[in-house]
Write an enzyme that holds these catalytic residues in place. Structure first.
Site, mmCIF file in Angstrom:
data_model
loop_
_atom_site.group_PDB
_atom_site.id
_atom_site.type_symbol
_atom_site.label_atom_id
_atom_site.label_comp_id
_atom_site.label_asym_id
_atom_site.label_seq_id
_atom_site.Cartn_x
_atom_site.Cartn_y
_atom_site.Cartn_z
ATOM 1 N N ASP A 1 6.696 17.714 -4.311
ATOM 2 C CA ASP A 1 6.009 16.420 -4.399
ATOM 3 C C ASP A 1 6.222 15.858 -5.805
ATOM 4 O OD1 ASP A 1 4.203 14.352 -4.618
ATOM 5 O OD2 ASP A 1 2.555 15.416 -3.636
ATOM 6 N N TYR B 1 5.126 -3.614 -4.788
ATOM 7 C CA TYR B 1 6.220 -2.651 -4.605
ATOM 8 C C TYR B 1 7.324 -2.897 -5.641
ATOM 9 C CZ TYR B 1 10.445 -0.641 -2.479
ATOM 10 O OH TYR B 1 11.613 0.048 -2.259
HETATM 11 N N1 LIG Z 1 14.388 1.458 3.129
HETATM 12 C C1 LIG Z 1 14.883 0.381 2.556
HETATM 13 O O1 LIG Z 1 15.154 -0.613 3.210
HETATM 14 C C2 LIG Z 1 15.160 0.368 1.063
HETATM 15 C C3 LIG Z 1 15.649 -0.804 0.468
HETATM 16 C C4 LIG Z 1 15.922 -0.806 -0.894
HETATM 17 C C5 LIG Z 1 15.695 0.333 -1.646
HETATM 18 N N2 LIG Z 1 15.183 1.446 -1.041
HETATM 19 C C6 LIG Z 1 14.950 2.652 -1.857
HETATM 20 O O2 LIG Z 1 15.843 3.658 -1.416
HETATM 21 C C7 LIG Z 1 15.236 4.949 -1.544
HETATM 22 C C8 LIG Z 1 15.370 5.727 -0.252
HETATM 23 O O3 LIG Z 1 14.730 5.038 0.809
HETATM 24 P P1 LIG Z 1 14.703 5.597 2.306
HETATM 25 O O4 LIG Z 1 14.653 4.399 3.187
HETATM 26 O O5 LIG Z 1 15.747 6.632 2.518
HETATM 27 O O6 LIG Z 1 13.277 6.303 2.312
HETATM 28 P P2 LIG Z 1 12.632 7.326 3.372
HETATM 29 O O7 LIG Z 1 13.438 7.441 4.617
HETATM 30 O O8 LIG Z 1 11.187 6.949 3.479
HETATM 31 O O9 LIG Z 1 12.750 8.716 2.608
HETATM 32 C C9 LIG Z 1 11.947 9.026 1.506
HETATM 33 C C10 LIG Z 1 11.780 10.529 1.465
HETATM 34 O O10 LIG Z 1 10.959 10.872 0.337
HETATM 35 C C11 LIG Z 1 9.889 11.717 0.763
HETATM 36 N N3 LIG Z 1 8.714 11.517 -0.087
HETATM 37 C C12 LIG Z 1 7.741 10.575 0.018
HETATM 38 N N4 LIG Z 1 6.825 10.731 -0.957
HETATM 39 C C13 LIG Z 1 7.240 11.808 -1.683
HETATM 40 C C14 LIG Z 1 6.720 12.471 -2.824
HETATM 41 N N5 LIG Z 1 5.573 12.095 -3.415
HETATM 42 N N6 LIG Z 1 7.409 13.530 -3.334
HETATM 43 C C15 LIG Z 1 8.562 13.952 -2.743
HETATM 44 N N7 LIG Z 1 9.086 13.378 -1.656
HETATM 45 C C16 LIG Z 1 8.427 12.303 -1.129
HETATM 46 C C17 LIG Z 1 9.626 11.313 2.194
HETATM 47 O O11 LIG Z 1 8.943 12.353 2.845
HETATM 48 P P3 LIG Z 1 7.826 11.991 3.955
HETATM 49 O O12 LIG Z 1 8.479 11.131 4.939
HETATM 50 O O13 LIG Z 1 7.411 13.329 4.491
HETATM 51 O O14 LIG Z 1 6.731 11.256 3.264
HETATM 52 C C18 LIG Z 1 11.049 11.083 2.704
HETATM 53 O O15 LIG Z 1 11.642 12.313 3.065
HETATM 54 C C19 LIG Z 1 13.811 4.675 -2.043
HETATM 55 O O16 LIG Z 1 13.777 4.812 -3.447
HETATM 56 C C20 LIG Z 1 13.554 3.228 -1.696
HETATM 57 O O17 LIG Z 1 12.629 2.621 -2.576
HETATM 58 C C21 LIG Z 1 14.921 1.498 0.290
#
Ligand SMILES: NC(=O)c1ccc[n+]([C@@H]2O[C@H](COP(=O)([O-])OP(=O)(O)OC[C@H]3O[C@@H](n4cnc5c(N)ncnc54)[C@H](OP(=O)(O)O)[C@@H]3O)[C@@H](O)[C@H]2O)c1
Length: 286
Positions: A35, A124
């Site tokens: 975490d 955010y």
């Molecule tokens: N999704 C988008 O459209 C988007 C757009 C622009 C930028 N981003 C950025 O890209 C990155 C990846 O996004 P994604 O869509 O792949 O996200 P995601 O699918 O939600 O994956 C995030 C991962 O981090 C884990 N996590 C959450 N809180 C945590 C904590 N406190 N400590 C350790 N692990 C934790 C989650 O676990 P749990 O699921 O078990 O909580 C999940 O496995 C992020 O930085 C996001 O801000 C995303």
């Protein structure tokens, strides 16, 4: 071969990174065992592994929820990123961290380059920008990646689903779909983004990057393309952001130009439509 920890390894980007990096020694780290908001434990775990690179995909990115819960948003997106950067600085790891198109206010109307000044419109975006500043101020060896509109095979854990899977599932329920038509973005495949990250970390061209698929569309146009590729004809209703009524304001234009990636010779991203077709095929939608 590098030794690489992937934080958030079961997220949509994290799981694609684990696949792409399999020629290296990869240490997948999963929440809540690992975490980022628990810095002492995180330091202990990371210091025990003899790493070259730490990749952090963890974020609190339910954009509307962040408005109601700024403390949690700061904790995960800013403070924890500072703590992670401090660990990387002290132990000598390279940090790869992800940020967002939502650091921009959308007034520009041509693709944002890395040098453009951020001005986030929502909690955010503010918290992700604070995370960026910590990485940039504390570290010399980092890759800070702003990206946009992610979708990946694992589905977005933080949001419960991703846009593509969400609209396909609504169509299956026979529901009319109201989709925002005044926010311009670039849908980006995590499979392709992971490949480019795999390339980038072989270099020493550290710094801030914009990395997305090529081209742009509104969320409505994105949905329209998903259904034209899958051969479905749901009732798709374009709405403006005001009528849609999301809690958090969002930029009306947040397209990113991959300018620095081009400068350092990274393989060019495909047009978003091509990446989408590959995704739909892999998921069995077409
Ligand atoms: N999704 C988008 O459209 C988007 C757009 C622009 C930028 N981003 C950025 O890209 C990155 C990846 O996004 P994604 O869509 O792949 O996200 P995601 O699918 O939600 O994956 C995030 C991962 O981090 C884990 N996590 C959450 N809180 C945590 C904590 N406190 N400590 C350790 N692990 C934790 C989650 O676990 P749990 O699921 O078990 O909580 C999940 O496995 C992020 O930085 C996001 O801000 C995303």
């Amino acid at each position: 071969m590098k030794k690489i920890a992937v934080i958030g390894a079961d997220g949509q980007l994290g799981s694609d990174l684990v696949k792409v990096l399999k020629g290296n020694k990869v240490f997948p780290l999963y929440y809540p065992d690992f975490d980022i908001t628990k810095p002492e434990k995180a330091r202990e775990i990371l210091s025990q592994i003899n790493l070259d690179i730490v990749i952090n995909t963890a974020a609190y990115h339910r954009v509307d929820e962040c408005e109601e819960n700024p403390q949690k948003a700061f904790e995960v997106n800013s403070t924890a990123v500072r703590d992670l950067a401090l660990i990387c600085r002290d132990v000598g790891f390279i940090l790869v961290h992800f940020s967002t198109d939502y650091v921009f206010d959308g007034k520009k109307k041509t693709p944002y380059v890395e040098e453009d000044t951020p001005n986030p419109l929502n909690v955010y975006g503010v918290t992700k920008l604070a995370g960026e500043y910590f990485v940039q101020n504390l570290l010399e060896r980092y890759f800070l990646i702003r990206t946009c509109g992610l979708y990946g095979e694992a589905g977005c854990w933080g949001k419960g689903t991703n846009f593509v899977d969400a609209v396909i599932s609504l169509e299956k329920k026979g529901k009319p779909l109201r989709v925002v038509n005044d926010q311009c973005v670039t849908p980006t495949s995590t499979a392709e983004l992971a490949l480019r990250i795999g390339e980038l970390i072989q270099t020493q061209h550290y710094g801030l990057y914009h990395l997305t698929n090529e081209g742009q569309c509104t969320w409505f146009e994105f949905a329209k393309t998903i259904f034209s590729l899958t051969g479905k004809k749901p009732l798709l209703i374009p709405v403006d952001s005001k009528a849609y009524g999301a809690r958090a304001p969002r930029p009306s234009y947040s397209v990113l130009e991959n300018r620095k990636a081009e400068k350092v010779g990274l393989t060019e991203f495909s047009p978003w439509e091509k990446a989408l077709k590959i995704y739909l095929t892999r998921k069995g939608y077409i």
